[in-house]
Design an enzyme around this catalytic site. Structure first.
Site, PDB file in Angstrom:
ATOM      1  N   SER A  70      39.212  35.160  50.555  1.00 13.86           N
ATOM      2  CA  SER A  70      38.833  36.333  51.334  1.00 13.86           C
ATOM      3  C   SER A  70      39.717  36.329  52.573  1.00 13.86           C
ATOM      4  CB  SER A  70      37.359  36.187  51.746  1.00 13.86           C
ATOM      5  OG  SER A  70      37.037  37.091  52.786  1.00 13.86           O
TER       6      SER A  70
ATOM      7  N   TYR B 175      29.604  31.648  54.525  1.00 16.60           N
ATOM      8  CA  TYR B 175      30.660  32.322  53.761  1.00 16.60           C
ATOM      9  C   TYR B 175      32.041  31.932  54.286  1.00 16.60           C
ATOM     10  CZ  TYR B 175      32.974  36.252  51.374  1.00 16.60           C
ATOM     11  OH  TYR B 175      33.787  37.021  50.574  1.00 16.60           O
TER      12      TYR B 175
HETATM   13  P1  NAD Z   1      29.708  41.299  43.288  1.00 21.96           P
HETATM   14  O1  NAD Z   1      28.375  41.020  43.880  1.00 21.96           O
HETATM   15  O2  NAD Z   1      30.044  42.676  42.829  1.00 21.96           O
HETATM   16  O3  NAD Z   1      30.003  40.298  42.078  1.00 21.96           O
HETATM   17  C1  NAD Z   1      29.673  38.944  42.160  1.00 21.96           C
HETATM   18  C2  NAD Z   1      29.674  38.363  40.777  1.00 21.96           C
HETATM   19  O4  NAD Z   1      29.307  36.975  40.870  1.00 21.96           O
HETATM   20  C3  NAD Z   1      28.658  39.011  39.840  1.00 21.96           C
HETATM   21  O5  NAD Z   1      29.192  39.068  38.525  1.00 21.96           O
HETATM   22  C4  NAD Z   1      27.487  38.036  39.884  1.00 21.96           C
HETATM   23  O6  NAD Z   1      26.658  38.078  38.715  1.00 21.96           O
HETATM   24  C5  NAD Z   1      28.246  36.732  39.970  1.00 21.96           C
HETATM   25  N1  NAD Z   1      27.432  35.615  40.446  1.00 21.96           N
HETATM   26  C6  NAD Z   1      26.676  35.527  41.545  1.00 21.96           C
HETATM   27  N2  NAD Z   1      26.046  34.337  41.575  1.00 21.96           N
HETATM   28  C7  NAD Z   1      26.422  33.673  40.460  1.00 21.96           C
HETATM   29  C8  NAD Z   1      26.107  32.405  39.921  1.00 21.96           C
HETATM   30  N3  NAD Z   1      25.258  31.558  40.536  1.00 21.96           N
HETATM   31  N4  NAD Z   1      26.658  32.052  38.739  1.00 21.96           N
HETATM   32  C9  NAD Z   1      27.504  32.901  38.074  1.00 21.96           C
HETATM   33  N5  NAD Z   1      27.825  34.109  38.547  1.00 21.96           N
HETATM   34  C10 NAD Z   1      27.295  34.488  39.729  1.00 21.96           C
HETATM   35  O7  NAD Z   1      30.749  40.792  44.404  1.00 21.96           O
HETATM   36  P2  NAD Z   1      32.307  41.058  44.637  1.00 21.96           P
HETATM   37  O8  NAD Z   1      32.438  41.818  45.881  1.00 21.96           O
HETATM   38  O9  NAD Z   1      32.948  41.555  43.407  1.00 21.96           O
HETATM   39  O10 NAD Z   1      32.781  39.577  44.976  1.00 21.96           O
HETATM   40  C11 NAD Z   1      33.507  38.783  44.077  1.00 21.96           C
HETATM   41  C12 NAD Z   1      34.276  37.731  44.868  1.00 21.96           C
HETATM   42  O11 NAD Z   1      35.183  38.366  45.754  1.00 21.96           O
HETATM   43  C13 NAD Z   1      33.394  36.843  45.731  1.00 21.96           C
HETATM   44  O12 NAD Z   1      33.873  35.507  45.705  1.00 21.96           O
HETATM   45  C14 NAD Z   1      33.576  37.427  47.103  1.00 21.96           C
HETATM   46  O13 NAD Z   1      33.367  36.488  48.126  1.00 21.96           O
HETATM   47  C15 NAD Z   1      35.026  37.856  47.046  1.00 21.96           C
HETATM   48  N6  NAD Z   1      35.384  38.862  48.043  1.00 21.96           N
HETATM   49  C16 NAD Z   1      34.785  40.082  48.046  1.00 21.96           C
HETATM   50  C17 NAD Z   1      35.170  41.000  49.005  1.00 21.96           C
HETATM   51  C18 NAD Z   1      34.581  42.374  49.062  1.00 21.96           C
HETATM   52  O14 NAD Z   1      34.822  43.069  50.033  1.00 21.96           O
HETATM   53  N7  NAD Z   1      33.819  42.811  48.070  1.00 21.96           N
HETATM   54  C19 NAD Z   1      36.139  40.679  49.961  1.00 21.96           C
HETATM   55  C20 NAD Z   1      36.717  39.425  49.927  1.00 21.96           C
HETATM   56  C21 NAD Z   1      36.333  38.511  48.960  1.00 21.96           C
END
Ligand code: NAD
Length: 265
Positions: free
Chosen positions: A147, A160
Site C-alpha cells: 500500500s 495496517y
Molecule cells: P476487499 O475487501 O475488496 O477484498 C479483500 C479480500 O480479502 C476479499 O476477497 C476477502 O474475502 C479477502 N479476505 C479477507 N480476510 C481474509 C482471510 N482471513 N482469509 C482469506 N481471505 C480473506 O479489499 P481490497 O481493497 O481489494 O484490498 C485488497 C488488498 O489491497 C489488501 O491487502 C489491501 O490492504 C490492499 N490495498 C487496498 C487499497 C484500497 O484502496 N482498496 C489500497 C492499498 C492497498
C-alpha cells in the site's frame, strides 16, 4: 506451453480474490493465460459464478480454495492442494487484507492481531510453502500487495501501517534470498482504490476525525492523491501481469507505488 511473456501454462494463486483488487488481478492473470486459484470469503454461488465466467472468457482452469489467511495450517493446505491439482505454484499474489481505523489507545486488540495475521504473516506462510515449488522449477513470481501505507503513515491505522511496512521488509528479504533461483519478489503499493475495503473505512474515518463522509473522500482519501482520482483495478492488474512476464526478470525487491503521486510528496 510456456512462451515469452504469455502466462500460458503457469499457475497463479491470488489470495483474497473474491472481491476488489484481488479479483481484478485474477481477471488480468487469467486473460494473460495463467490458471487461477481464487481464494477469499464470500457467497459460494457468487464464487462459482465468477469461476464459470473467468473460465468461459479465458479458457484457463479456475479453482477456488477457501483457506483462511489467518490460519497457517489452511495456507499450507492451499499450497499443497494447488500443487496436486495444477502441478505447482508459479505465481503467488499475496493480496488478502483487512482494515480497521481507530486511535491507538482505543484500537481493539483482536483487530490488531487479525490485521497482522492476515495482512502480514499470511504472506510469510504462503511464501514459506511456495518458494520450494518455484525453486524446483527455476521460475517464480511473487507479488505482494502492499500500500502507499508501506511507505508512509496516516493516523488511526496503526495495525495496517505496521503490517504494510512489515510486508516491505519481508518482500526485500525474500527477493534477496531467491535472486539466483529465477524468482522475483516485489511489492505493489496502491493508493486508494474504491473497493469494499475502502467503502467500509469511510464511516470509521469520519468518526475518528470528526468530519463528514464526503470530506473523508475529498480531503482525506483523494486529498492524498495529487491526481484526485482513485486508482483503478485495471491499472493494478496490468502491472501485476507485467511483473509476471519474462521481461520483468530483473525487477525484484522493489516497492512500486501506483498511487497517483501520493508518496511523491
Ligand atoms: P476487499 O475487501 O475488496 O477484498 C479483500 C479480500 O480479502 C476479499 O476477497 C476477502 O474475502 C479477502 N479476505 C479477507 N480476510 C481474509 C482471510 N482471513 N482469509 C482469506 N481471505 C480473506 O479489499 P481490497 O481493497 O481489494 O484490498 C485488497 C488488498 O489491497 C489488501 O491487502 C489491501 O490492504 C490492499 N490495498 C487496498 C487499497 C484500497 O484502496 N482498496 C489500497 C492499498 C492497498
Amino acid at each position: 506451453m510456456i512462451n515469452g511473456n504469455s502466462l500460458q501454462g503457469r499457475t497463479a494463486i491470488v489470495t483474497g480474490s473474491t472481491s476488489g483488487i484481488g479479483l481484478g488481478i485474477a481477471r488480468g492473470l487469467a486473460a494473460a493465460g495463467a490458471n487461477i486459484v481464487l481464494n477469499g470469503f464470500g457467497d459460494q454461488k457468487e464464487i462459482d459464478q465468477t469461476r464459470r465466467e473467468l473460465r468461459s472468457q479465458t479458457g484457463v482452469q479456475v479453482q477456488y480454495h477457501p483457506a483462511d489467511m489467518s490460519r497457517p495450517d489452511q495456507i499450507v493446505a492451499m499450497i499443497n492442494d494447488t500443487r496436486s491439482t495444477l502441478g505447482g505454484v508459479d505465481i503467488l499474489v499475496n493480496n488478502a487484507g483487512i482494515q480497521k481505523v481507530a486511535p491507538v489507545e482505543e484500537f481493539p486488540v483482536d483487530k490488531w492481531d487479525a490485521i497482522i495475521a492476515i495482512n502480514l504473516s499470511s504472506a510469510f506462510h504462503t511464501m514459506r510453502a511456495a518458494v520450494p515449488l518455484m525453486k524446483a522449477k527455476g521460475w517464480g513470481r511473487i507479488i505482494n500487495i502492499g500500500s502507499a501505507h508501506s511507505l508512509v503513515a496516516s493516523p488511526f491505522k496503526s495495525a495496517y501501517v505496521a503490517a504494510k511496512h512489515g510486508l516491505l521488509g519481508l518482500t526485500r528479504t525474500v527477493a534477496l534470498e531467491v535472486a539466483q533461483s529465477g524468482i522475483t519478489c516485489n511489492l505493489v503499493c496502491p493508493g486508494y482504490v474504491r473497493t469494499p475495503l475502502v467503502e467500509g473505512q469511510i464511516k470509521d474515518t469520519a468518526k475518528a476525525r470528526g468530519i463528514s463522509e464526503e470530506a473523508v473522500i475529498r480531503d482525506v482519501m483523494l486529498g492524498e492523491q495529487p491526481t484526485k482520482k482513485f486508482v483503478s483495478l485495471e491499472e493494478l492488474a496490468a502491472l501485476t501481469v507485467f511483473l509476471c512476464s519474462d521481461t520483468a526478470a530483473s525487477i525484484t525487491g522493489t516497492a512500486l507505488p501506483v498511487d497517483g503521486g501520493w508518496t511523491a510528496h
